[in-house]
Every structure is written in C-alpha cells, then in structure tokens.
Design a protein around this motif. Structure first.
Motif, short mmCIF file in Angstrom:
data_model
loop_
_atom_site.label_atom_id
_atom_site.label_comp_id
_atom_site.label_asym_id
_atom_site.label_seq_id
_atom_site.Cartn_x
_atom_site.Cartn_y
_atom_site.Cartn_z
N TRP A 195 0.85 -1.20 0.00
CA TRP A 195 0.00 0.00 0.00
C TRP A 195 0.88 1.25 0.00
CZ3 TRP A 195 -0.23 3.48 4.19
CH2 TRP A 195 -1.18 4.48 4.07
N LEU A 196 1.96 1.21 0.80
CA LEU A 196 2.91 2.32 0.84
C LEU A 196 3.53 2.53 -0.53
CD1 LEU A 196 3.65 3.88 3.44
CD2 LEU A 196 5.69 2.49 3.63
N ILE B 83 3.49 5.84 -3.15
CA ILE B 83 4.72 6.48 -3.63
C ILE B 83 4.71 6.47 -5.16
CG2 ILE B 83 7.22 6.19 -3.77
CD1 ILE B 83 7.11 5.12 -0.90
N HIS C 29 1.84 8.76 -6.96
CA HIS C 29 1.89 10.21 -6.76
C HIS C 29 2.37 10.98 -7.99
CE1 HIS C 29 3.46 14.08 -5.32
NE2 HIS C 29 2.32 14.08 -4.66
N GLU D 65 9.88 16.06 -15.93
CA GLU D 65 10.88 16.49 -14.95
C GLU D 65 11.18 15.41 -13.90
OE1 GLU D 65 7.84 17.18 -14.93
OE2 GLU D 65 7.10 16.99 -12.88
N LEU D 66 10.47 14.26 -13.95
CA LEU D 66 10.71 13.22 -12.95
C LEU D 66 12.09 12.60 -13.20
CD1 LEU D 66 8.97 11.89 -10.64
CD2 LEU D 66 8.74 9.95 -12.17
N PRO D 67 13.01 12.66 -12.20
CA PRO D 67 14.37 12.19 -12.43
C PRO D 67 14.42 10.68 -12.71
CG PRO D 67 14.16 13.22 -10.25
CD PRO D 67 12.80 13.14 -10.83
N PHE E 109 15.00 8.51 -9.71
CA PHE E 109 13.83 8.19 -8.90
C PHE E 109 13.04 7.04 -9.54
CE2 PHE E 109 9.28 8.83 -7.88
CZ PHE E 109 9.34 8.73 -6.50
N HIS F 155 16.94 1.80 1.01
CA HIS F 155 16.73 3.16 1.47
C HIS F 155 18.08 3.88 1.60
CE1 HIS F 155 13.97 5.98 3.33
NE2 HIS F 155 14.84 6.21 4.29
N ARG G 175 19.76 6.98 -0.66
CA ARG G 175 20.21 8.25 -0.07
C ARG G 175 21.61 8.59 -0.55
NH1 ARG G 175 17.37 8.97 5.13
NH2 ARG G 175 19.20 9.05 6.40
N ARG H 83 21.70 9.60 -4.12
CA ARG H 83 21.22 10.95 -4.36
C ARG H 83 22.24 11.97 -3.93
NH1 ARG H 83 15.14 11.65 -3.01
NH2 ARG H 83 15.49 13.14 -4.67
#
Lengths: 216, 216, 216, 216
Positions: free
Chosen positions: B77-78, B82, B85, B156-158, B161, B205, B209, B212
C-alpha cells in the motif's frame, strides 16, 4: 418554491457522497468475492502434499468465477464513473436507481459462490449471468433517466456521447442474455461468452473514435 | 481529435477515484485477513481452559501468516502511493493494470488461509509466495508502463527516482521467488525468507540516499 | 539534501491517505465484529419459537462482547483522530507504528469471537483484553514518537495537551491490564472492568478542563 | 475557556471524518448483508439441476430479507446525510449518539440472517424489526439533540425543516413498531408492513411540499 431549488431540501446529498458510497460498495463487493473460494472445514483437512494439490485443483471453478466476476465488476465500476461524471444534479429517483443497481452489485459474491458451487449444472451459470444482466440494466436505466431530455446533465453534452455510453452499458447485459440463452440449451460452458468482452470493448472504443472523427 | 484530449472521454476517471478504490480494496483485504484465523464450529467447542489453550496454540501457523500478510500488504500500500503520486494522467491500460494488481491483493486472504491450513506441506507456502509475487509484478508493470518514455509522468521526474521505485517494487517479488525455490526443495519453512524484508528495505533506502547525495 | 525534504521522497504519503486507510480499517473491523455472533449451520436449525428463543438467549456472551468491542473501537477511532490532527509531517517510522496498531485493530474481530466462544474460561477474556492492551499501547507509542522533542508536531503544541492525550491513550491499556490480572486469578467476569470506562473518561475530561482553567 | 472553543480540543474531529466513518459502515453493512444468504457446505452439495433449483427456491426467505434490509439501509443512509448536512459543530455526545446508531447498523447483517433462518417463527421477524426500530430511534435522538434550541445547527434553520426531518426519522421506527405488534399476535408475515414504506415516504414528501408552499 419547489424542494429541488430549496436550500434545505434533499439536494444536499451531493454527488461526491453518492460516489463515495458507490465506490465503497464496489470495493467491498470485489474483495468479498474471495469468500466464494471456500476451503473445507479445518477438521477435514489432511496434511499431505497430495491432498493440498487435489484441493487447489478442485477449486478451478471457484477461481474462474472469481476472476471473471472481479474483472467485470471492475469494468462496471469504470462505467459508473464515466457515466456519473457529466451528471450535474441529483434527484430522488436517480439515487434510488443507483441504490437498486448497487443491490445487485452487492449480491454478486453470492451468485459467484453459487456458480462456483455448481459447475456441472446450467442453473449455476444462469444465476451468475442473470445477476450481471441486472447490474447492466440498472446502469442503463440510470443513464437513460439522467440523459433523457438532458434531465440531469448539461445541455451541452453531445448526443453522440450519450448514445455511446448507453451502448456501452448494454454490452455486458447483451452478452449475459446470450449466455443465458446458451445455458438454457443445457450447455455447461455458457460463461465462455464473457471472453468476448475485451473484443467487443475494443470494437466499441474503435467505432466511437471513428464516429467522432467523421462527425468532427 | 483523440479521445484522450476530449472533454467527454475516459479521462474523467480522476486519479483520486482510482486511489479511493485502491485504498478501499487494500483496507478491506487487510481486515479480511483475520477471517483466515478460523475457529472451529461452536458445536465442537469444549468449555475448558485446557481446550482453549490448546486451540489458541494450534493457531500458530494462522497467526504467523496473518501478521506476515498484513505487514506485506501494508508495504505494498505504501509503494502504491509512492508510485501513483507522480502519475499525471491515466489511460485505460494503466487502469486495467491497476485492477489486475488489485485482483491479486483481494485474493491474498484466500492464499493466507490456505497457507495457514497447510503448515506441513510446501504447497501452502508456494501458493502464498506466488500470490505476493503476482502483486509485486503487477506493481512493477504499472510503474514500467507509466514511466517508460515518461508516458504518464511529468518529464521532470528524475530517471534516478524512476529506477529506485522500480527496484523497490521488485524486492517482494524477488524474495518470493527465492521462497518458492526453497519450498520446491521440500523445505517447510520457506516463508522465513520474508524476515529479510526489513533489512533489504533498509539497504535500499540507504543506497538511495547515498546515490542521491553523490549525484547532487 | 535529505530525503525528507526532497520532492520525490516518501513524504508524498500525505496524512489524508493515512487517515483514509485507518478510517477504512476501523470501519471494516467494527462492521466485521458482527461475524463473531455466529448462528449455527442452517441444517441444524429447528423451526420453532422455543428453539429460536433458546438460540438468541444462548448468544448473550457474543452480544456482550460485540457491544463492548464496537464501543471501545469507536473510542479508539476518536482518539486516533484527536491524536493525528496536530501531526504536521509523517515519516516511515510513524507510518509503521500506525500500521502495527492497525494490525491489532483488524485482529479484534477474532479476539471478540474467541472471547464470545469461551464465556466459561478465563483465557477467552485474557485474549480479548490483551488485544485491547496492544491497540492502546500502539497508540501511545505513536503519540510518544510524534511528540517527543516535538518531532512531528508543531512547536506551538502545548505540553499540557501532549500530556493529556498521552494519558488518554493509556486509559484502555490500564483497564485491560487490570482485567488481565483479575482474569489470572480465575475470575470469569474480568471484562466487567470495562464498565469503568465511561467514568474514567469523564474524570479525565473533567480534570483536563480544570487543569486548563487553572493554567489559564 | 471551555474545551469546545479551544484549538486543541475534541473539535478537531471534523464532520467530514464522521461522515466518512459512517459512509464506510453503511456501505460495508449493506455489502455484508449478502452473507446472510448462506449456501450449504460444499461437501453436502449435489451436482444436479434439481438440487440446485430446489436450493435457490429454498432461499426465498433469505432473498426477501436481503432486499428489504438493503433498501431500508439505503433509506437510512439517505436520511443520515439529509440530517447531518445542516449540523455545524460536533460535540462528544453527538458523536457517541452517532456511534451508538452505527452499532445497530452494523448489527443488521446478523438480524437479517436470523430472520432469514427463521421464516416460520415470529421471533425472527421481531428481532429484525427491533433492530430497524433501534436504528431509527438512534437517528431521531441524534436529530433531536442537534436541533433542540438549535444546539449544533445554525439559527437560520427553519423550524418547519427541523420538524419535517424529525418526522422522517420516525417513519421506519413507527412501521417497525407496528410490525412487532403484528408479530406478537403470532402472524408470520409481519414484515409485509415495510411494503408501506414507499407510500408513506411519498405522502410525507407531498405533505412537506404543500406545507412549504402554504407557509411561503
């Protein structure tokens, strides 16, 4: 002053609330379908690979009806939204037509279960097909009521769109009617008619596009 | 004029409505999981502390699968949110990919019940793992379809990502595939692979990070 | 740049979506409680007024637990909203604390059914009370996590309000703990402790009002 | 400073959230009604057209109560919205009156199942009718509480509207009370009183319109 224009009449039932109840009932009915795939009582379960394999294979009819019912409810949910979008005002009759349709949506887990339990009789298929016929007719009535003389939709809604949506709501009832006829001849695989759905859907979509281009 | 840009086409199915149906089915499937923990028929219940204790302990396999299924559905669901969106427009194919994924979400209470009923066969675990594999692959397909050539997402979505989310949707299917392989060797505890999930999630995760920061 | 401030991070999971999933699970769990009041299989039903009367009276334990569980879930739902309102941002830990709490909310129909099936053993009551204890502790943890050093709430949120809500989330766990202690002594009516709830709720409310007046 | 005007009091429970929980419970209870139409255990099913026909006919009482309960819940849902629209503020008592009403809404699948299982005793009908009586009285109490001295509604809400809605919430309880009286005489068809509903609804609607015209 008629109640319809009054600020304290029934019109406070906004479209968003009707959509929210409808979305809820669609989502629950789609999830509740899974209950139609019933496992035997725990006390009768044998812990062996052979029994487990036999059990899952014996559920073929339940699985087939689950997938069919889920996808057709998904298609109805899609139609419901396409249909309700151009509706501008609500009246009691439209709300009751919508509730009447939802009554059959919410009945589908029963019919699916019944059809899955009776793979070897034509009555199982007929109950399932009659239920889908009823949902489709309910949606057709809602749309007819809303659009006849542009009763609840804006005057600018093109007649061509109205006809197209009406035709769309009749696809599942039409196929269901065909299925019932086939089942009445004693054929046990009448549900196979629903395999036509993607093709009919594609044709309708294609015809609509051409129609619009030619009328442009 | 294509239907997609038309003001009376299918685009009236707004994202919020798709999310609302999806949220409903997720919430309902998560709650319906509890039905997989089945108590015996009332007529066979003995009113004694010893029987009650024996009964609750005998449900260990049902409890384990309930917790596992609930938390993994929570993770899906999470991901779903994400993922949905950055989606800016919807088309029929995306909606059907989403409905197809929800079909397997709504099937999970059955698989969970089946796995709980067959703790001593590997088939129980395989059915459960295959169901999770299917949900994850469905989400991967939705994301691939939406992002390939930025079809339904903004330009514009990288890319970074897009790759990260794609990788994320493959974690559960990958672990499930591993679990199925282990179960096929006859091992009865293949579901233990899901205990890797928090660690893989953390690594992903962390890697994201760093990635990025280094690309900043 | 940390993920938390990034425009493509997990923060896209807006509060409204978390509330919507939570509301859904609360509403379903409350409605699913009714399944814990189970009627015998149709084949064993006798069509007589005497049997029907006997049956409905024999369900007293099921009814009692249904009403108790429904109202306590209602109270938890109320707390959940009071609690989540001042939360300004979400992070993964808070979301997982929330999902963990919902896991026990969604388990309550099982515990209620279990307690209703075992009116004559203390274990039935203990399972029910332990489930409520877990929901309450889950909510306490969420609130502590969100408010400690004003992590997810605004700096202007008064400490007195933070303390009051924390105290409120501990009422049901406290009473449940008391109930478990009583049940462990072998007493079969330990659920009667929940009849204290309205009084404790009133006292807390009253104390809070006085506290605020005196600190004003 | 009273809690009601405080910015951190219970008033953060906005009306939209109460409506969303209520809509969820209504939608779910309406869908769960289908469970009251129960099929026999798969092991006792005979694969013959004669058995299937016999089975579906034997469910007449279940179907009748399903349709009745679904449509009456639909009517209550409609009333709930008409009623809650003019409410401007919420307090704890109103919320608990609403939760108390929902407790009986969510109990209806049980009562419907019970009434369907006992077509040949008057107790089945009485349980069903008493449940509807309780829902209606709950709604009447909510409305009385909200409107007495315009407690939770705006001062500009006409008294005539308040009286009309109050009368409307009493229609189902009134008819249910009549049904219980008839059932107590031993009559097995007391549920037939609900067939009066559309007519009473129409009369009330008509009278309201005339009343408004004459007072205009």
């Amino acid at each position: 002053m008629t109640e319809e224009t009054s600020s304290f009449g029934t019109m406070h039932l906004t479209k968003s609330r009707l959509e929210s109840l409808s979305d809820g009932i669609f989502a629950f009915a789609m999830t509740l379908l899974v209950i139609s795939i019933n496992l035997p009582d725990k006390s009768r379960i044998v812990q062996s690979q052979a029994y487990a394999t036999h059990l899952i294979l014996s559920l073929y009819s339940d699985f087939f009806h689950y997938v069919l019912a889920f996808l057709i409810l998904g298609a109805f949910w899609l139609s419901h939204h396409i249909m309700i979008h151009p509706v501008k005002t609500l009246d009691r009759i439209f709300i009751w037509l919508n509730l009447g349709t939802l009554l059959f949506v919410s009945l589908l887990p029963f019919s699916t279960s019944f059809a899955g339990d009776f793979p070897d009789t034509s009555l199982g298929a007929i109950v399932f097909e009659a239920n889908l016929l009823a949902i489709g007719l309910g949606m057709f009535c809602q749309w007819k009521y809303a659009t006849s003389s542009h009763r609840l939709v804006g005057a600018e809604l093109p007649d061509e769109f109205i006809r197209h949506v009406a035709l769309g709501t009749l696809v599942v009832p039409g196929i269901s009617f065909l299925g019932i006829l086939i089942a009445l001849t004693g054929n046990l695989y009448s549900q196979a008619v629903y395999l036509m759905l993607p093709f009919v859907g594609f044709l309708l979509h294609h015809y609509h596009r051409n129609d619009r281009v030619s009328s442009a």
